[in-house]
Design a protein around this motif. Structure first.
Motif, PDB file in Angstrom:
ATOM      1  N   ASP A 123       0.800  -1.263   0.037  1.00 21.61           N
ATOM      2  CA  ASP A 123      -0.046   0.176   0.080  1.00 21.61           C
ATOM      3  C   ASP A 123       0.731   1.216  -0.046  1.00 21.61           C
ATOM      4  O   ASP A 123       0.383   2.402   0.158  1.00 21.61           O
ATOM      5  N   LYS A 124       2.160   1.125  -0.200  1.00 20.93           N
ATOM      6  CA  LYS A 124       2.724   2.416  -0.561  1.00 20.93           C
ATOM      7  C   LYS A 124       2.681   3.061  -1.949  1.00 20.93           C
ATOM      8  O   LYS A 124       2.494   1.927  -2.863  1.00 20.93           O
ATOM      9  N   PRO A 125       2.632   4.228  -2.119  1.00 22.00           N
ATOM     10  CA  PRO A 125       2.311   4.680  -3.396  1.00 22.00           C
ATOM     11  C   PRO A 125       3.323   4.209  -4.430  1.00 22.00           C
ATOM     12  O   PRO A 125       2.789   4.074  -5.594  1.00 22.00           O
ATOM     13  N   PHE A 126       4.684   3.766  -3.953  1.00 21.91           N
ATOM     14  CA  PHE A 126       5.677   3.445  -5.196  1.00 21.91           C
ATOM     15  C   PHE A 126       5.420   2.068  -5.294  1.00 21.91           C
ATOM     16  O   PHE A 126       6.266   1.368  -6.274  1.00 21.91           O
ATOM     17  N   ALA A 127       4.573   1.139  -4.555  1.00 21.48           N
ATOM     18  CA  ALA A 127       4.605  -0.335  -4.774  1.00 21.48           C
ATOM     19  C   ALA A 127       3.470  -0.628  -5.763  1.00 21.48           C
ATOM     20  O   ALA A 127       2.207  -0.259  -5.840  1.00 21.48           O
ATOM     21  N   ASP A 128       3.622  -1.865  -6.317  1.00 20.85           N
ATOM     22  CA  ASP A 128       2.688  -2.595  -6.973  1.00 20.85           C
ATOM     23  C   ASP A 128       1.689  -3.184  -6.017  1.00 20.85           C
ATOM     24  O   ASP A 128       2.120  -3.743  -5.077  1.00 20.85           O
ATOM     25  N   PRO A 129       0.375  -3.722  -6.415  1.00 24.97           N
ATOM     26  CA  PRO A 129      -0.318  -4.389  -5.583  1.00 24.97           C
ATOM     27  C   PRO A 129       0.134  -5.745  -5.504  1.00 24.97           C
ATOM     28  O   PRO A 129       1.221  -6.259  -6.436  1.00 24.97           O
ATOM     29  N   GLU A 130      -0.386  -6.641  -4.616  1.00 24.38           N
ATOM     30  CA  GLU A 130       0.000  -8.298  -4.672  1.00 24.38           C
ATOM     31  C   GLU A 130      -0.538  -8.832  -6.005  1.00 24.38           C
ATOM     32  O   GLU A 130      -1.718  -8.171  -6.565  1.00 24.38           O
ATOM     33  N   ILE A 131       0.092  -9.976  -6.585  1.00 21.69           N
ATOM     34  CA  ILE A 131      -0.692 -10.536  -7.576  1.00 21.69           C
ATOM     35  C   ILE A 131      -1.372 -11.804  -6.974  1.00 21.69           C
ATOM     36  O   ILE A 131      -0.810 -12.694  -6.203  1.00 21.69           O
ATOM     37  N   LEU A 185       6.805  -0.162 -21.167  1.00 18.53           N
ATOM     38  CA  LEU A 185       6.515   1.001 -20.392  1.00 18.53           C
ATOM     39  C   LEU A 185       4.951   0.956 -19.953  1.00 18.53           C
ATOM     40  O   LEU A 185       4.254   1.003 -20.825  1.00 18.53           O
ATOM     41  N   ASP A 186       4.882   0.858 -18.683  1.00 18.10           N
ATOM     42  CA  ASP A 186       3.346   0.449 -18.250  1.00 18.10           C
ATOM     43  C   ASP A 186       2.810   1.678 -17.696  1.00 18.10           C
ATOM     44  O   ASP A 186       2.860   2.076 -16.541  1.00 18.10           O
ATOM     45  N   GLY A 187       2.096   2.554 -18.419  1.00 17.36           N
ATOM     46  CA  GLY A 187       1.851   4.059 -18.041  1.00 17.36           C
ATOM     47  C   GLY A 187       3.016   4.636 -17.847  1.00 17.36           C
ATOM     48  O   GLY A 187       4.040   4.751 -18.562  1.00 17.36           O
ATOM     49  N   GLU A 188       3.153   4.841 -16.378  1.00 21.72           N
ATOM     50  CA  GLU A 188       4.511   5.895 -16.299  1.00 21.72           C
ATOM     51  C   GLU A 188       5.608   4.705 -15.360  1.00 21.72           C
ATOM     52  O   GLU A 188       6.676   5.225 -15.048  1.00 21.72           O
ATOM     53  N   VAL A 189       5.154   3.491 -15.211  1.00 23.83           N
ATOM     54  CA  VAL A 189       6.167   2.733 -14.559  1.00 23.83           C
ATOM     55  C   VAL A 189       6.751   1.769 -15.700  1.00 23.83           C
ATOM     56  O   VAL A 189       6.383   1.123 -16.743  1.00 23.83           O
ATOM     57  N   ASP A 190       8.109   1.675 -15.880  1.00 22.25           N
ATOM     58  CA  ASP A 190       9.242   1.283 -16.532  1.00 22.25           C
ATOM     59  C   ASP A 190       9.221  -0.204 -16.167  1.00 22.25           C
ATOM     60  O   ASP A 190      10.092  -0.549 -15.332  1.00 22.25           O
ATOM     61  N   ARG A 191       8.797  -1.334 -17.111  1.00 23.63           N
ATOM     62  CA  ARG A 191       8.759  -2.728 -16.703  1.00 23.63           C
ATOM     63  C   ARG A 191       9.709  -3.128 -17.519  1.00 23.63           C
ATOM     64  O   ARG A 191       9.858  -4.326 -17.562  1.00 23.63           O
ATOM     65  N   ARG A 192      10.441  -2.606 -18.532  1.00 25.12           N
ATOM     66  CA  ARG A 192      11.381  -3.014 -19.208  1.00 25.12           C
ATOM     67  C   ARG A 192      12.841  -3.216 -18.515  1.00 25.12           C
ATOM     68  O   ARG A 192      13.007  -2.532 -17.644  1.00 25.12           O
ATOM     69  N   SER A 193      13.480  -4.182 -18.904  1.00 19.37           N
ATOM     70  CA  SER A 193      14.738  -4.346 -18.224  1.00 19.37           C
ATOM     71  C   SER A 193      15.715  -4.107 -19.157  1.00 19.37           C
ATOM     72  O   SER A 193      15.953  -4.543 -20.356  1.00 19.37           O
ATOM     73  N   ARG A 247       8.348 -10.058  -2.947  1.00 19.52           N
ATOM     74  CA  ARG A 247       9.051  -8.803  -3.355  1.00 19.52           C
ATOM     75  C   ARG A 247      10.170  -8.290  -2.191  1.00 19.52           C
ATOM     76  O   ARG A 247      10.815  -7.212  -2.554  1.00 19.52           O
ATOM     77  N   GLY A 248      10.055  -8.866  -1.186  1.00 18.85           N
ATOM     78  CA  GLY A 248      10.832  -8.394   0.051  1.00 18.85           C
ATOM     79  C   GLY A 248      10.660  -7.091   0.240  1.00 18.85           C
ATOM     80  O   GLY A 248       9.599  -6.414   0.319  1.00 18.85           O
ATOM     81  N   LEU A 249      11.809  -6.052   0.275  1.00 17.41           N
ATOM     82  CA  LEU A 249      11.554  -4.776   0.398  1.00 17.41           C
ATOM     83  C   LEU A 249      11.386  -3.932  -0.810  1.00 17.41           C
ATOM     84  O   LEU A 249      11.274  -2.485  -0.866  1.00 17.41           O
ATOM     85  N   LEU A 250      11.044  -4.596  -2.091  1.00 12.27           N
ATOM     86  CA  LEU A 250      11.150  -4.052  -3.290  1.00 12.27           C
ATOM     87  C   LEU A 250       9.575  -3.791  -3.794  1.00 12.27           C
ATOM     88  O   LEU A 250       8.856  -4.501  -3.556  1.00 12.27           O
ATOM     89  N   GLY A 251       9.348  -2.322  -4.133  1.00 14.37           N
ATOM     90  CA  GLY A 251       8.111  -2.186  -4.517  1.00 14.37           C
ATOM     91  C   GLY A 251       7.477  -2.899  -5.596  1.00 14.37           C
ATOM     92  O   GLY A 251       6.431  -3.358  -5.755  1.00 14.37           O
ATOM     93  N   ARG A 252       8.284  -2.987  -6.885  1.00 16.94           N
ATOM     94  CA  ARG A 252       7.865  -3.418  -8.230  1.00 16.94           C
ATOM     95  C   ARG A 252       8.139  -4.956  -8.292  1.00 16.94           C
ATOM     96  O   ARG A 252       9.275  -5.403  -7.814  1.00 16.94           O
ATOM     97  N   TRP A 253       7.026  -5.485  -8.932  1.00 16.77           N
ATOM     98  CA  TRP A 253       7.496  -7.043  -9.597  1.00 16.77           C
ATOM     99  C   TRP A 253       8.492  -6.660 -10.548  1.00 16.77           C
ATOM    100  O   TRP A 253       8.377  -5.605 -11.440  1.00 16.77           O
ATOM    101  N   GLY A 254       9.448  -7.539 -10.870  1.00 11.12           N
ATOM    102  CA  GLY A 254      10.446  -7.475 -11.882  1.00 11.12           C
ATOM    103  C   GLY A 254      11.539  -6.352 -11.607  1.00 11.12           C
ATOM    104  O   GLY A 254      12.021  -6.220 -10.591  1.00 11.12           O
ATOM    105  N   PRO A 255      11.824  -5.572 -12.814  1.00 13.75           N
ATOM    106  CA  PRO A 255      12.870  -4.778 -12.342  1.00 13.75           C
ATOM    107  C   PRO A 255      12.353  -3.392 -11.602  1.00 13.75           C
ATOM    108  O   PRO A 255      11.401  -2.805 -11.812  1.00 13.75           O
TER     109      PRO A 255
END
Ligand code: RP5
Length: 345
Positions: free
Chosen positions: A86-94, A138-146, A170-178
């Motif tokens: 629920d942090k603004p920088f994080a993805d939701p759970e899958i 590029l997923d909206g403003e979130v860059d999911r390219r690696s 995800r541990g402490l990282l907000g985004r799934w993937g890169p």
């Protein structure tokens, strides 16, 4: 044809990966570029406890890091820090089950009310929050390219392109993937090019910060905000962590960034790619772009008074040398910088 994990790994020649600068340098017989390449194996995100938790990673021996190595007994621990949910920088759970949010209400400490009023719910999921990430785009403003190219996706979840880490989630990282970061390596010569006795090369210094989370020394890098250009992240992170810009007035911050503009317009890319960061998991990992900004005569940033801010506990000019033990892959980037300048390492 669907690509298997091994197909993808085989087409990512990590050990041989070179940037065009490296290839050019090697072609011209120049040896100073290219010491830092994509790691073929990671060590800092393996066989240790997960940072800021009591979670123990499932032990992964070197020969089992690659997803190509069959390992039916691999049982990674699942961990996503509650601090990021629920942090603004994080993805939701899958694919979460047992998740019964109170849509349209204050749900414990989470405010699920919307300024727009009532939002549509379909099959228990608000349409606005329907999470359908566009992996590799590029997923909206979130860059999911690696930077590594195509990363494997298994059951709808990205897999770490270097291999197993002993932790899924995800541990402490907000985004799934890169998770994209940028690292500004600001350098100057020590004492007007003081020579190191053993190598007879001049000593280069870089601005180092001590991280609050692990207390390790590091380059003052940080995450690229959604929609932000790397060229904006680099001076912003440097100003926040090494010059404590957040303590300045808005006007002073604008003046500071204008002053940094000149130096930061003349950077050289040192590295882009995967980072062996202790926070990496099987499903989320750090990538960075590292640039060197060099103050040759010590008249610009070399004269600034450093002050730690934001996530930094301390800041100082630090001599470059092979003895440095730095956070994540940062020593590797600095070795490249030392070679670029013909400096002591
Ligand atoms: C490292 O984490 C990157 O190289 C960068 O220096 C840093 C970004 O993370 P935060 O400092 O924002 O935590 O992998």
């Amino acid at each position: 044809m669907a690509l298997s994990i091994c197909h993808v790994q085989r087409f990512l020649p990590y050990c041989l990966r070179r940037s065009w600068i490296d290839i050019l340098g090697l072609g011209l017989g120049l040896k100073f570029f290219g010491s830092c390449t994509m790691p073929s194996i990671h060590t800092k995100c393996r066989n240790s406890s997960y940072p800021r938790s009591s979670v123990q990673r499932f032990p992964v021996p070197d020969e089992k890091v690659s997803w190509c190595a069959s390992w039916p007994d691999y049982k990674p621990v699942s961990y996503t820090s509650p601090d990021i949910l629920d942090k603004p920088f994080a993805d939701p759970e899958i694919g979460v089950r047992n998740f019964e949010p109170k849509w349209h209400h204050l749900d414990g400490e989470v405010d699920r009310r919307s300024h727009v009023g009532t939002y549509p719910i379909q099959n228990g999921i608000p349409l606005v929050r329907n999470f359908e990430p566009k992996w590799h785009h590029l997923d909206g403003e979130v860059d999911r390219r690696s930077h590594v190219g195509t990363y494997p996706i298994q059951n709808g979840i990205p897999l770490n392109p270097v291999g197993r880490t002993g932790v899924k989630g995800r541990g402490l990282l907000g985004r799934w993937g890169p998770n994209h970061a940028a690292d500004p390596i600001v350098t100057r010569w020590k004492d007007g090019k003081a020579i190191q006795m053993d190598t007879q090369r001049p000593i280069l210094q870089f601005v180092a910060i001590q991280r609050r989370d692990s207390e390790e020394w590091a380059i003052p890098g940080g995450m690229i905000d959604p929609g932000e250009k790397v060229t904006a992240t680099l001076p912003r992170e440097f100003a926040e962590e090494a010059l404590n810009s957040e303590s300045l007035t808005e006007k002073q911050q604008v003046e500071l960034l204008a002053m940094l503009k000149d130096l930061f317009s003349k950077g050289l890319e040192v590295y882009h790619g995967y980072v062996d960061d202790p926070r990496n998991t099987d499903n989320a990992w750090m990538e960075t772009v590292a640039y060197n900004f060099h103050d040759e005569d010590g008249t610009s940033v070399g004269r600034l008074s450093l002050q730690a801010g934001s996530d930094a506990r301390s800041v100082q000019w630090m001599d470059l040398s092979s003895h440095l033990a730095l956070y994540a892959s940062h020593s590797c980037f600095l070795e490249t910088v030392a070679r670029m300048h013909g400096a002591h390492w």
